[in-house]
Design an enzyme around this catalytic site. Structure first.
Site, PDB file in Angstrom:
ATOM      1  CG  PHE A 112      -0.198   0.454   2.551  1.00 27.98           C
ATOM      2  CD1 PHE A 112      -0.021   1.702   2.836  1.00 27.98           C
ATOM      3  CD2 PHE A 112       0.093  -0.479   3.316  1.00 27.98           C
ATOM      4  CE1 PHE A 112       0.781   2.204   3.994  1.00 27.98           C
ATOM      5  CE2 PHE A 112       1.075  -0.182   4.556  1.00 27.98           C
ATOM      6  CZ  PHE A 112       0.999   0.974   4.815  1.00 27.98           C
ATOM      7  CE  LYS A 136      -2.931  -8.455  -4.579  1.00 28.77           C
ATOM      8  NZ  LYS A 136      -3.222  -7.495  -3.228  1.00 28.77           N
ATOM      9  CD  GLU A 139      -5.709  -6.162   0.441  1.00 34.25           C
ATOM     10  OE1 GLU A 139      -4.792  -5.829  -0.081  1.00 34.25           O
ATOM     11  OE2 GLU A 139      -5.758  -6.766   1.452  1.00 34.25           O
ATOM     12  CB  SER A 189       4.567  -7.462   5.556  1.00 37.48           C
ATOM     13  OG  SER A 189       3.945  -8.519   5.459  1.00 37.48           O
ATOM     14  CB  CYS A 244      10.845  -0.741   2.722  1.00 40.72           C
ATOM     15  SG  CYS A 244      11.367  -0.212   1.122  1.00 40.72           S
ATOM     16  CD  GLU A 338       8.424  -2.871   8.345  1.00 40.95           C
ATOM     17  OE1 GLU A 338       7.714  -3.945   8.227  1.00 40.95           O
ATOM     18  OE2 GLU A 338       8.778  -2.173   7.369  1.00 40.95           O
TER      19      GLU A 338
HETATM   20  P1  NAD Z   1       1.343  -6.755   3.216  1.00 45.24           P
HETATM   21  O1  NAD Z   1       2.317  -7.825   3.080  1.00 45.24           O
HETATM   22  O2  NAD Z   1       0.127  -6.701   4.310  1.00 45.24           O
HETATM   23  O3  NAD Z   1       0.611  -6.692   1.604  1.00 45.24           O
HETATM   24  C1  NAD Z   1       1.428  -6.653   0.583  1.00 45.24           C
HETATM   25  C2  NAD Z   1       1.001  -7.466  -0.457  1.00 45.24           C
HETATM   26  O4  NAD Z   1       0.258  -8.648  -0.334  1.00 45.24           O
HETATM   27  C3  NAD Z   1      -0.710  -6.844  -0.714  1.00 45.24           C
HETATM   28  O5  NAD Z   1      -0.926  -6.976  -2.157  1.00 45.24           O
HETATM   29  C4  NAD Z   1      -1.705  -7.590  -0.143  1.00 45.24           C
HETATM   30  O6  NAD Z   1      -2.867  -7.629  -0.763  1.00 45.24           O
HETATM   31  C5  NAD Z   1      -1.077  -8.961  -0.147  1.00 45.24           C
HETATM   32  N1  NAD Z   1      -1.223  -9.801   0.838  1.00 45.24           N
HETATM   33  C6  NAD Z   1      -1.435  -9.558   2.292  1.00 45.24           C
HETATM   34  N2  NAD Z   1      -1.607 -10.246   3.144  1.00 45.24           N
HETATM   35  C7  NAD Z   1      -1.552 -11.590   2.269  1.00 45.24           C
HETATM   36  C8  NAD Z   1      -1.531 -12.938   2.704  1.00 45.24           C
HETATM   37  N3  NAD Z   1      -1.785 -13.468   3.875  1.00 45.24           N
HETATM   38  N4  NAD Z   1      -1.355 -13.875   1.732  1.00 45.24           N
HETATM   39  C9  NAD Z   1      -1.386 -13.274   0.410  1.00 45.24           C
HETATM   40  N5  NAD Z   1      -1.177 -12.096   0.112  1.00 45.24           N
HETATM   41  C10 NAD Z   1      -1.236 -11.077   0.999  1.00 45.24           C
HETATM   42  O7  NAD Z   1       2.049  -5.315   3.189  1.00 45.24           O
HETATM   43  P2  NAD Z   1       1.595  -3.771   3.219  1.00 45.24           P
HETATM   44  O8  NAD Z   1       1.206  -3.826   4.694  1.00 45.24           O
HETATM   45  O9  NAD Z   1       0.652  -3.607   1.945  1.00 45.24           O
HETATM   46  O10 NAD Z   1       3.026  -2.979   2.875  1.00 45.24           O
HETATM   47  C11 NAD Z   1       3.917  -2.792   3.924  1.00 45.24           C
HETATM   48  C12 NAD Z   1       5.079  -3.525   4.131  1.00 45.24           C
HETATM   49  O11 NAD Z   1       5.770  -3.463   2.772  1.00 45.24           O
HETATM   50  C13 NAD Z   1       6.072  -2.936   5.133  1.00 45.24           C
HETATM   51  O12 NAD Z   1       6.517  -4.206   5.793  1.00 45.24           O
HETATM   52  C14 NAD Z   1       7.242  -2.571   4.446  1.00 45.24           C
HETATM   53  O13 NAD Z   1       8.524  -2.685   4.856  1.00 45.24           O
HETATM   54  C15 NAD Z   1       7.390  -3.513   3.149  1.00 45.24           C
HETATM   55  N6  NAD Z   1       7.867  -2.669   1.922  1.00 45.24           N
HETATM   56  C16 NAD Z   1       9.086  -3.355   1.663  1.00 45.24           C
HETATM   57  C17 NAD Z   1       9.617  -2.730   0.543  1.00 45.24           C
HETATM   58  C18 NAD Z   1      11.158  -3.242   0.382  1.00 45.24           C
HETATM   59  O14 NAD Z   1      11.454  -2.616  -0.803  1.00 45.24           O
HETATM   60  N7  NAD Z   1      11.705  -3.976   0.912  1.00 45.24           N
HETATM   61  C19 NAD Z   1       8.974  -1.629  -0.399  1.00 45.24           C
HETATM   62  C20 NAD Z   1       7.786  -1.214   0.365  1.00 45.24           C
HETATM   63  C21 NAD Z   1       7.197  -1.857   1.340  1.00 45.24           C
END
Ligand code: NAD
Length: 447
Positions: A112, A136, A139, A189, A244, A338
């Site tokens: 997000f 994808k 959401e 994450s 991140c 985090e």
């Molecule tokens: P998230 O893991 O909740 O969601 C990421 C994606 O995975 C979304 O598209 C979501 O719909 C999907 N998703 C969520 N739960 C799922 C599940 N149980 N099974 C399958 N798919 C699932 O992450 P977020 O809250 O949207 O983003 C923040 C996180 O992203 C932070 O931890 C941040 O550090 C990380 N991030 C990392 C980088 C990097 O380069 N390493 C860059 C940007 C963000």
């Protein structure tokens, strides 16, 4: 929310487009991205307003995302120059050549916090290298993805080469399980990155999954106090700390109080709702506040408190102001996990060795930085930091194109980096071809 059936429909549409797109010469494919880059620039007002609407980030941050998306697109335009393959006469009359071929139908799953920039880490490179791409998005931020699709069409991308499916877990699982999707890039994450990496690779796909972070900024006593304090506050508060690459732990080595004093002033001056946007949701606000409460209860000292801020006219907004917490011990939750909000934990260390020990103990490994005027100290941190991206006097050490983006440890699963030159390997497969057209070259062991 899309369904698994819609993932299948998108995959079938992509397969129908794949042969023609992958057979289009790369120099022609990138023409789409020259046009697309100028569309991004022309529509920057509208595109950044969309990001602010879906994510909440302030206008300057949303604009920076579009400018970065344009830079990522610009890199894709250079791919004909740098992904051109190799050829060598390996023995008399015998040539070996390496050609880069697309992987096929591929997918990107994004978080997000950057509704436009992170999708652009993958889209232009994957498509310019001949793949058909299914995005994808999170959401929580579904708007930018649709505009990206429209602008790619306007730039001349053929139907089916780029598609969007929305949704959460069910759709991600359908992507990981689909036999006709060959590669998956994921950013989110660490918890989800592990799930996606395991599921995609157990289905024999290639997968690169970037996870969360806990970035340490080491401040030495000789650091330039103005630069260090303003950089660190900018790093911890940008995008309301939902980056991140954000500063999360400051390791204050020996006497750093003069830097901390300036940080307090800079952070206290920031106006929630103007200089710093809201966090993504009520749950995120509650989670971040809980981390601060727990640190305080465990004996840490809150120097700047962003809890309970109220933005007039937006009283129900999910605002948290900059928060600086001192005397955090390395074993506290706030030093290890985090937080993903505008919160900085200050851990005190007597010397550089102890500071590196604290940094090295983190299970994450996205970024680490040092503030110092000493070349020897800087070099030491560059060598010893357990992180994929290291900064010297830089608060957000994101490599710019053509350099690749990618962390270490639990911040990245899979091989290679997601952007820049590093991404070429991920989005292509190499074909090694050996030829002999010269009969007079004779016979040898490889004939
Ligand atoms: P998230 O893991 O909740 O969601 C990421 C994606 O995975 C979304 O598209 C979501 O719909 C999907 N998703 C969520 N739960 C799922 C599940 N149980 N099974 C399958 N798919 C699932 O992450 P977020 O809250 O949207 O983003 C923040 C996180 O992203 C932070 O931890 C941040 O550090 C990380 N991030 C990392 C980088 C990097 O380069 N390493 C860059 C940007 C963000």
């Amino acid at each position: 929310m899309s369904t698994a059936a819609e993932v299948d429909a998108a995959t079938r549409a992509a397969r129908r487009s794949l042969d023609a797109w992958s057979a289009t010469p790369i120099k022609e494919r990138v023409q789409v991205f020259y046009r697309y880059k100028s569309l991004l620039e022309r529509h920057i007002d509208e595109l950044s307003a969309l990001i602010t609407r879906e994510n909440g980030k302030i206008d300057s941050e949303a604009r920076a995302e579009i400018l970065k998306a344009a830079e990522l697109t610009e890199f894709a335009c250079s791919l004909p120059q740098i992904a051109s393959g190799e050829v060598l006469e390996v023995s008399k009359g015998v040539e070996c050549r390496i050609e880069r071929h697309p992987v096929g139908v591929v997918a990107g799953i994004t978080p997000f916090n950057f509704p436009s920039m992170v999708p652009h880490w993958s889209i232009p490179n994957a498509i310019a290298l001949g793949n058909c791409f299914i995005l994808k998005p999170s959401e929580l931020v579904p708007l930018s993805a649709g505009r990206i699709a429209e602008l790619l069409r306007e730039a001349g991308l053929p139907e089916g080469v780029f598609q969007v499916v929305h949704g959460g877990k069910e759709v991600v699982e359908a992507i990981c399980d689909h036999p006709d999707i060959a590669a998956v890039s994921f950013v989110g994450s660490t918890k989800t990155a592990k799930v996606v990496y395991r599921r995609a690779t157990s289905n024999l796909k290639r997968c690169l999954a970037l996870g969360g972070a806990k970035n340490h900024l080491i401040v030495m006593p000789d650091a330039d106090p103005e630069m260090a304090s303003s950089n660190i506050v900018a790093s911890m508060t940008g995008c309301a700390g939902q980056r991140c690459m954000a500063a999360s732990v400051m390791v204050a080595v020996s006497k750093s109080d003069h830097v901390i004093e300036r940080m307090i002033t800079a952070a206290s001056r920031m106006r929630p709702g103007v200089d710093i946007g809201p966090v993504i949701s009520a749950e995120a606000k509650a989670r971040i506040s809980r981390y601060i409460d727990e640190a305080e209860a465990a004996g840490a000292k809150v120097l700047v408190d962003g809890r309970n801020v109220v933005v007039p006219g937006r009283e129900r907004g999910y605002y948290i102001g900059p928060t600086i917490i001192d005397h955090v011990r390395p074993d506290m939750k706030i030093a290890q996990e985090e937080v993903f909000g505008p919160v900085l934990a200050i851990v005190r260390a007597p010397d550089l060795d102890k500071a590196m020990e604290i940094e090295n103990a983190s299970p994450y490994g996205n970024a680490a930085s040092v503030y110092t005027e000493s070349g020897a100290v800087a070099r030491h941190v560059m060598e010893k930091a357990s992180a994929g991206m290291v900064g010297v006097n830089v608060g957000v050490p994101v490599p710019r194109e053509p350099f690749s983006f990618g962390g270490w440890n639990e911040s990245r699963f899979g091989v290679g980096d997601i952007t820049g030159r590093g991404s070429i390997e991920f989005w292509t497969q190499s074909k090694k071809i050996t030829t002999k057209w010269n009969r007079s070259a004779g016979t040898n062991w490889m004939s």
